[in-house]
Design a protein around this motif. Structure first.
Motif, short mmCIF file in Angstrom:
data_model
loop_
_atom_site.label_atom_id
_atom_site.label_comp_id
_atom_site.label_asym_id
_atom_site.label_seq_id
_atom_site.Cartn_x
_atom_site.Cartn_y
_atom_site.Cartn_z
N ALA A 275 0.81 -1.21 0.00
CA ALA A 275 0.00 0.00 0.00
C ALA A 275 0.84 1.26 0.00
O ALA A 275 2.00 1.26 0.38
N VAL A 276 0.20 2.34 -0.44
CA VAL A 276 0.77 3.68 -0.29
C VAL A 276 -0.27 4.50 0.47
O VAL A 276 -1.44 4.51 0.08
N GLU A 277 0.17 5.13 1.58
CA GLU A 277 -0.77 5.91 2.39
C GLU A 277 -0.32 7.36 2.46
O GLU A 277 0.87 7.62 2.59
N VAL A 278 -1.29 8.26 2.41
CA VAL A 278 -0.97 9.68 2.53
C VAL A 278 -1.72 10.24 3.74
O VAL A 278 -2.92 10.00 3.87
N VAL A 279 -1.01 10.93 4.62
CA VAL A 279 -1.66 11.55 5.77
C VAL A 279 -1.31 13.03 5.81
O VAL A 279 -0.16 13.40 5.61
N ALA A 280 -2.31 13.87 6.03
CA ALA A 280 -2.07 15.31 6.21
C ALA A 280 -2.41 15.63 7.66
O ALA A 280 -3.45 15.22 8.17
N GLU A 281 -1.51 16.36 8.31
CA GLU A 281 -1.73 16.66 9.72
C GLU A 281 -1.25 18.07 10.03
O GLU A 281 -0.20 18.49 9.55
N ALA A 282 -2.02 18.79 10.87
CA ALA A 282 -1.59 20.13 11.26
C ALA A 282 -0.37 20.01 12.16
O ALA A 282 -0.40 19.28 13.15
N ALA A 283 0.72 20.67 11.80
CA ALA A 283 1.94 20.69 12.62
C ALA A 283 2.80 21.80 12.06
O ALA A 283 2.67 22.15 10.88
N ALA A 284 3.68 22.36 12.91
CA ALA A 284 4.52 23.47 12.44
C ALA A 284 5.28 23.02 11.19
O ALA A 284 5.69 21.86 11.14
N PRO A 285 5.44 23.87 10.15
CA PRO A 285 5.02 25.27 10.07
C PRO A 285 3.60 25.48 9.57
O PRO A 285 3.23 26.61 9.30
N GLY A 286 2.80 24.44 9.43
CA GLY A 286 1.43 24.60 8.93
C GLY A 286 0.80 23.23 8.83
O GLY A 286 0.15 22.76 9.76
N VAL A 287 1.05 22.58 7.69
CA VAL A 287 0.54 21.22 7.50
C VAL A 287 1.69 20.32 7.08
O VAL A 287 2.52 20.71 6.26
N VAL A 288 1.75 19.15 7.70
CA VAL A 288 2.79 18.18 7.34
C VAL A 288 2.12 17.00 6.63
O VAL A 288 1.12 16.47 7.10
N PHE A 289 2.67 16.66 5.47
CA PHE A 289 2.17 15.52 4.70
C PHE A 289 3.14 14.36 4.86
O PHE A 289 4.36 14.56 4.78
N THR A 290 2.59 13.17 5.09
CA THR A 290 3.42 11.98 5.20
C THR A 290 2.97 10.99 4.14
O THR A 290 1.78 10.70 4.03
N VAL A 291 3.91 10.51 3.34
CA VAL A 291 3.59 9.54 2.29
C VAL A 291 4.40 8.28 2.57
O VAL A 291 5.62 8.30 2.54
N ARG A 292 3.68 7.19 2.91
CA ARG A 292 4.37 5.97 3.32
C ARG A 292 4.10 4.87 2.30
O ARG A 292 2.96 4.69 1.88
N ASP A 293 5.15 4.18 1.87
CA ASP A 293 4.91 3.06 0.96
C ASP A 293 5.58 1.80 1.49
O ASP A 293 6.44 1.85 2.36
N SER A 294 5.15 0.64 0.97
CA SER A 294 5.73 -0.62 1.40
C SER A 294 6.57 -1.18 0.26
O SER A 294 6.51 -2.35 -0.05
N GLY A 295 7.35 -0.30 -0.37
CA GLY A 295 8.07 -0.67 -1.59
C GLY A 295 9.50 -1.12 -1.37
O GLY A 295 9.86 -1.60 -0.29
N ILE A 296 10.32 -0.89 -2.41
CA ILE A 296 11.67 -1.45 -2.42
C ILE A 296 12.62 -0.72 -1.46
O ILE A 296 13.68 -1.23 -1.15
N GLY A 297 12.22 0.47 -0.99
CA GLY A 297 13.06 1.19 -0.05
C GLY A 297 14.29 1.81 -0.70
O GLY A 297 14.55 1.60 -1.89
N ILE A 298 15.02 2.59 0.09
CA ILE A 298 16.18 3.33 -0.43
C ILE A 298 17.31 3.20 0.59
O ILE A 298 17.10 3.43 1.79
N SER A 299 18.50 2.82 0.15
CA SER A 299 19.62 2.66 1.09
C SER A 299 20.04 4.01 1.67
O SER A 299 19.76 5.05 1.08
N ASP A 300 20.72 3.96 2.83
CA ASP A 300 21.16 5.20 3.49
C ASP A 300 22.00 6.04 2.54
O ASP A 300 21.84 7.26 2.47
N ASP A 301 22.88 5.38 1.84
CA ASP A 301 23.77 6.07 0.93
C ASP A 301 22.98 6.80 -0.15
O ASP A 301 23.22 7.97 -0.45
N ALA A 302 22.01 6.10 -0.70
CA ALA A 302 21.20 6.69 -1.77
C ALA A 302 20.33 7.83 -1.25
O ALA A 302 20.10 8.82 -1.95
N GLN A 303 19.87 7.71 0.01
CA GLN A 303 19.01 8.76 0.57
C GLN A 303 19.69 10.12 0.56
O GLN A 303 19.06 11.14 0.39
#
Ligand code: ADP
Length: 505
Positions: A275-303
């Motif tokens: 799944a891919v989930e999107v959440v919008a939540e009020a937080a400084a500096p206004g609204v924070v969006f979080t997009v979470r997926d259960s995919g292949i991921g990204i290595s630390d180096d690549a991040q």
């Protein structure tokens, strides 16, 4: 004392600096030997006279104003040009401290003059270099915008005619070939859009515009746009506005949509299961969006490299999935322009979480729903006037109108002809190319609106210009809608419907 004096002497000389003492009650001034030589004056010369003769008359008023102010603040700092008897000139900076008597009256000032010509010249060179760099960047941006326009026009022909061909009787093999042709055309269009965006942002030409927006509306629209892609891969795409989070905010919906489309699109692209989930939540500096997926991921180096332009992490997956490596670089710039930051958290093989906040303020009033999105179809009985000078694009529009079941269409090959035709009949819709010979689409629309011809006609711009400014230019000229070439049939139908709704009283 002699030792201190000697050190001071060496310091003043090394700094190209001389000192002075000014008796504020009698007006008597004393220059030390360093200062006299800085002014190019002889040993024993009269300081007041030396100064008055040397200072550039153009700087006198500023120095006097700064000096007057220093009597109150106790600190003097001013700059002026001097001209020496030998014809040479330089810039001096004067810094001094004012001392007061027991009654609080300015008593005397002690200070230095230093030669600041080198730093002023450096400063000027830097300002000039910056201006030249900005100029070059603007030229690059203008070049890219022009190229994007030039590429878009023939691309419209390629994509439009391929789509028209797809609607004719073809065998399975031909259809496969056409599908690949269309996919390439769309990918090329996405690339042009990305490059145009990046160049605009780099040239500092991007502005954030705020208007009331609904978080629920924004996220629902997102799932409308990406739902099919998720379904094709068997993924769940869900969204939520966190409980207790206000729905209405003042923000830049088109830019937010662009970032969300990119980040959520990536989530779908790089996830094969789950799944891919999107959440919008009020937080400084206004609204924070979080997009979470259960995919292949990204290595630390690549991040660490992820948000740089043209970076794609895994050659094999991206070759499979396409993309330009520009999406996240653009998203980061857009988020920063909106006063926030974007970050990523990911575990390879488990999934990734992208999080970005943007500065927005709550809107407490009711939101005017604006023109409603209509699911309806275009009536085939519409009377349409098309102004388009390019024969290939004429063919594209002809095929698209036929696909929409619209038969009643008149054709103009420039703006003047469009104005003439608009006077002869009440059209429901005018499709207006913007760049045409003799009279362009903007002026033609202005004329049609000014004359009151075709009062009820919805004018939709068909243009290869793709920026927000271009859109505004069309609206300013009196048009009701806007589509960017290359245009798909559904997109054209939706734009016509929307423009007609806007036109309705
Ligand atoms: P692209 O157009 O190639 O998707 P982006 O800048 O959006 O460009 O992404 C850059 C690269 O980052 C992608 O090619 C991919 O390797 C990696 N990436 C982005 N999002 C994800 C994700 N959700 N999961 C795994 N990898 C990702």
């Amino acid at each position: 004392l002699a030792d201190q004096r000697e050190r001071l002497d060496v310091a003043l000389q090394a700094a190209q600096m001389g000192s002075f003492r000014w008796d504020l009650k009698s007006g008597a001034v004393d220059f030390d030997a360093h200062l006299l030589s800085l002014y190019g004056a002889a040993h024993g010369a009269d300081p007041t006279e030396t100064y008055s003769r040397a200072i550039d008359p153009a700087d006198l008023a500023q120095v006097e104003a700064d000096t007057a102010r220093s009597m109150e603040t106790g600190e003097l700092r001013t700059r002026f040009r001097i001209h020496r008897p030998d014809g040479s000139s330089t810039w001096l900076e004067s810094r001094a401290r004012v001392y007061y008597d027991d009654a609080g009256q300015p008593d005397y000032a002690v200070g230095v003059n230093l030669d600041v010509r080198a730093s002023i010249e450096n400063e000027r060179a830097l300002v000039a270099a910056r201006e030249a760099a900005l100029q070059a960047s603007r030229a690059k941006s203008a070049f890219l915008a022009t190229m994007s326009h030039e590429i878009r026009t023939p691309l419209n022909g390629v994509v439009g005619l391929a789509a028209a061909l797809a609607r004719t009787g073809l065998n399975a093999h031909q259809r496969d070939l056409l599908r690949a042709l269309l996919a390439s055309g769309r990918a090329l269009r996405a690339l042009i859009d990305d490059i145009l965006d990046l160049s605009k942002i780099e040239a500092g030409g991007m502005e954030v515009r705020s208007a009331p927006l609904s978080l629920r509306g924004l996220l629902a629209e997102l799932t409308d746009l990406l739902g099919a892609a998720a379904q094709d891969k068997g993924l769940t795409l869900s969204w939520e506005v966190a409980p207790g989070t206000h729905d209405l905010w003042l923000g830049d919906a088109p830019r937010l949509r662009q970032v969300l489309l990119n980040v959520v699109g990536n989530g779908l692209k790089f996830t094969d299961e789950g799944a891919v989930e999107v959440v919008a939540e009020a937080a400084a500096p206004g609204v924070v969006f979080t997009v979470r997926d259960s995919g292949i991921g990204i290595s630390d180096d690549a991040q660490r490299k992820l948000f740089r332009p043209f970076v794609q992490i895994d050659g094999s997956t991206t070759r499979r999935h396409g993309g330009t490596g520009l999406g996240l670089a653009i998203s980061q710039q857009l988020v920063r322009h909106m006063g926030g930051e974007i970050s990523v958290d990911s575990v390879p093989q488990e999934g990734s979480t992208f999080r970005f906040g943007v500065a927005m303020t709550r809107v407490d009033a009711e939101l005017d729903p604006g023109p409603q999105r209509d699911e309806g179809r275009l009536p085939g009985s519409l009377r349409v006037l098309v102004a388009e000078d390019n024969p290939v694009n004429q063919l594209v529009v002809r095929e698209q109108l036929a696909a929409l079941g619209i038969r009643d269409a008149a054709w103009a090959t420039d703006g003047a002809e469009a104005v003439t035709l608009a006077h002869q009949r009440a059209y429901d819709v005018v499709l207006m190319d913007c760049q045409m010979p003799t009279l362009d689409g903007y002026d033609a629309t202005r004329r049609i609106r000014a004359d009151g011809a075709c009062q009820n006609a919805a004018v939709v711009a068909l243009t290869a210009h793709a920026t927000v400014e271009d859109r505004e230019r069309c609206i300013d000229a009196g048009m009701d809608g806007f589509v960017t070439k290359p245009v798909g049939v559904e997109e054209l139908a939706a734009a016509i419907l929307q423009a007609m709704q806007r036109r309705e009283p």
